[in-house]
Scaffold this active site. Sequence first.
Site, PDB file in Angstrom:
ATOM      1  N   HIS A 113      -8.094   7.321 -13.800  1.00 22.10           N
ATOM      2  CA  HIS A 113      -8.559   8.713 -13.792  1.00 22.10           C
ATOM      3  C   HIS A 113      -8.905   9.180 -15.210  1.00 22.10           C
ATOM      4  O   HIS A 113      -9.937   9.818 -15.429  1.00 22.10           O
ATOM      5  CB  HIS A 113      -7.483   9.629 -13.198  1.00 22.10           C
ATOM      6  CG  HIS A 113      -7.109   9.297 -11.787  1.00 22.10           C
ATOM      7  ND1 HIS A 113      -7.864   8.464 -10.979  1.00 22.10           N
ATOM      8  CD2 HIS A 113      -6.047   9.691 -11.025  1.00 22.10           C
ATOM      9  CE1 HIS A 113      -7.289   8.357  -9.793  1.00 22.10           C
ATOM     10  NE2 HIS A 113      -6.188   9.079  -9.794  1.00 22.10           N
TER      11      HIS A 113
ATOM     12  N   GLU B 227       1.555   0.074  -4.795  1.00 21.64           N
ATOM     13  CA  GLU B 227       0.728   1.234  -5.104  1.00 21.64           C
ATOM     14  C   GLU B 227       1.627   2.452  -4.924  1.00 21.64           C
ATOM     15  O   GLU B 227       2.224   2.630  -3.860  1.00 21.64           O
ATOM     16  CB  GLU B 227      -0.466   1.339  -4.158  1.00 21.64           C
ATOM     17  CG  GLU B 227      -1.314   2.582  -4.425  1.00 21.64           C
ATOM     18  CD  GLU B 227      -2.279   2.900  -3.298  1.00 21.64           C
ATOM     19  OE1 GLU B 227      -3.287   3.558  -3.569  1.00 21.64           O
ATOM     20  OE2 GLU B 227      -2.014   2.513  -2.136  1.00 21.64           O
TER      21      GLU B 227
ATOM     22  N   ASP C  33       0.816  -1.203   0.000  1.00 21.05           N
ATOM     23  CA  ASP C  33       0.000   0.000   0.000  1.00 21.05           C
ATOM     24  C   ASP C  33       0.860   1.268   0.000  1.00 21.05           C
ATOM     25  O   ASP C  33       1.811   1.379   0.766  1.00 21.05           O
ATOM     26  CB  ASP C  33      -0.900  -0.015   1.239  1.00 21.05           C
ATOM     27  CG  ASP C  33      -1.789   1.202   1.334  1.00 21.05           C
ATOM     28  OD1 ASP C  33      -2.648   1.380   0.448  1.00 21.05           O
ATOM     29  OD2 ASP C  33      -1.615   1.994   2.289  1.00 21.05           O
ATOM     30  N   ALA C  34       0.514   2.227  -0.857  1.00 24.40           N
ATOM     31  CA  ALA C  34       1.034   3.602  -0.836  1.00 24.40           C
ATOM     32  C   ALA C  34       2.513   3.686  -0.475  1.00 24.40           C
ATOM     33  O   ALA C  34       2.895   4.325   0.511  1.00 24.40           O
ATOM     34  CB  ALA C  34       0.200   4.447   0.124  1.00 24.40           C
TER      35      ALA C  34
END
Length: 612
Positions: free
Chosen positions: A329, A300, A263-264
């Site tokens: 996006h 990510e 994650d991130a």
Amino acid sequence: MEALSINNRSIGVSFNNSGIAEVRVWSPKAELISIKLEVQMLPLDKDEHGYWSLNTDQIKPGDQYRFEINGKPLPDPASLSQPEGVHGPSEAFDVNAFNWTDSQWQNIPLADYIFYELHTGTFTTGGTFKDIENQLDYLIELGITAIEIMPVAQFPGERNWGYDGVFPFAVQNSYGGPQGLQQLVNSCHNKGLAVVLDVVYNHFGPEGNYVGQFGPYFTDKYQTPWGSAINFDDAGSDEVRRYFIENVLMWFRDFHIDALRMDAVHAIKDLSPKHILQEISERVNELMTQSEKNYYLVVECDLNNSRFITPVDKGGYGMNAQWTDEFHHALRVTAGGERNGYYTDFNGIEDLANAYQNAYVYHGQYSEQRQKTFGTSTKGIDGKRFVVFSQNHDQVGNRMLGERSSQLFSFEMQKLMAASVMISPFLPLLFMGEERSESNPFQFFVSHSDEELIKAVRKGRKAEFADFHIKGEAPDPQAVETFQRSKLNWANINQEPHQTMLEYYKTLIRLRKHQPALKTLNRENMSVGVDILTNTLQIQRWTEGQQLICFLNFSAQNQTVIVPDDINQWQKLFDSAEPKWNGPLASSPIISTGEELKLCPESILLYTQYHA
């Protein structure tokens, strides 16, 4: 302290082949440490580099314990099981006792991964690993090759997305604990499914976070959205790094996980000469050499920095792939989604064409939202290093009301968005339920016990939506109803339009698997043509034996295109507008060079020609 072992755990409570408990904990400032059992206290010996250890036959699997540091009892930071939750005692668990039957399993090639992201608590009514196991045949019939499980590290209460975990080694008790996860992975492998586990190495959750009382797990050198950063490069960081490297190796070695999604990682702060991700990559490579098995590391990352997915021997961090939010996006804005918040940097179909060609939309251009030049080139990087999607837990759940695409776009546009992902030269990911146009939302939920923290979470959620100019109140994250509302509705699977969408997805996935030009993720063998005025794309992909052309119409009107002149005739392969998909009109089964082809609104057409 001995060098890190690739082959077994060296922290927490582990059991060797003789049944002896090997206890080891890091607490460099402690003056005295004991392990406190139900009826006795066993002192630990002080070792080098701040470690304390004990080998004993007085601890058995299933025993509950705490470490007592200078007279204060605390749960084990490397606990494998927290049966009473984050504030309760740890439970000794023999991670090697499980009877694996997946010895014939070999991880599938990364290029063949079709990810299905799911949340254990909301994927099924029961919300456990066992309940997931009962739905594996459904996922196999859908065509999925890898399930991706949102984080299972122990979190407060029974309701949480998983990113508030505070015991990275412990498997959530309400899901089925560590043995339940081992059983699920074993069943997946025996049915031919790979398993990806979402892990969080950028922060700890706010409740039940006791690791800082053992040692300098955090540093004030950097700040993250969640407070002080994890200490990957400050004083004491060697052992903090070891803690997370051990965690990575444990999932692969002891739980037979096939890939980790981190994650991130942009929130991991590390200025060490060797970044923690690079060190993780190197250690995993050692494990692969010893085990003769393949494991993948997926990150990510919103930095658009190809260094993360560049091999170590070429100066990168050695991650195998990354989530690519910018494809999502651009796709969403092209489909007519609102342009607010982080979507303001995206202009529609020309950006989607850019994403098909470069994975990153921003790969060295000026970003208005960031007010700087942003991103690096992706030239020469394999398509299998990018994971794309039309929905995921973040993009759905971080909307204030958690609406899925089924609530925001027409049925035709949902079909077009799904196909846009499947025809890309990247790895496709589905978010649970999208394959049947799930109408229930996926909202943000927690089950904290601290009233002040609950208030802070509610306030924080409202602040998150300031850039989106959304009126009204966000659903209460603490409410049980918010969690229940987010569960998939399995009762609608045989109803319309859900049944048709499910068959549509099955067909798309079969095409992806069996059409050479789609299956081969060669980004060089692709051309993209864009018409901004008509909001259409023409994408050609090819291999040695097949030419494929895709016409995508994102407009709400019929559009006309001219069939390219490089091949005389094309045979229809797929048509989202066919009546069998609840579409308005089927297109011609064969088209020829130079003829006009009508594209139905919000549709995709695939034509092919095979050649020797």
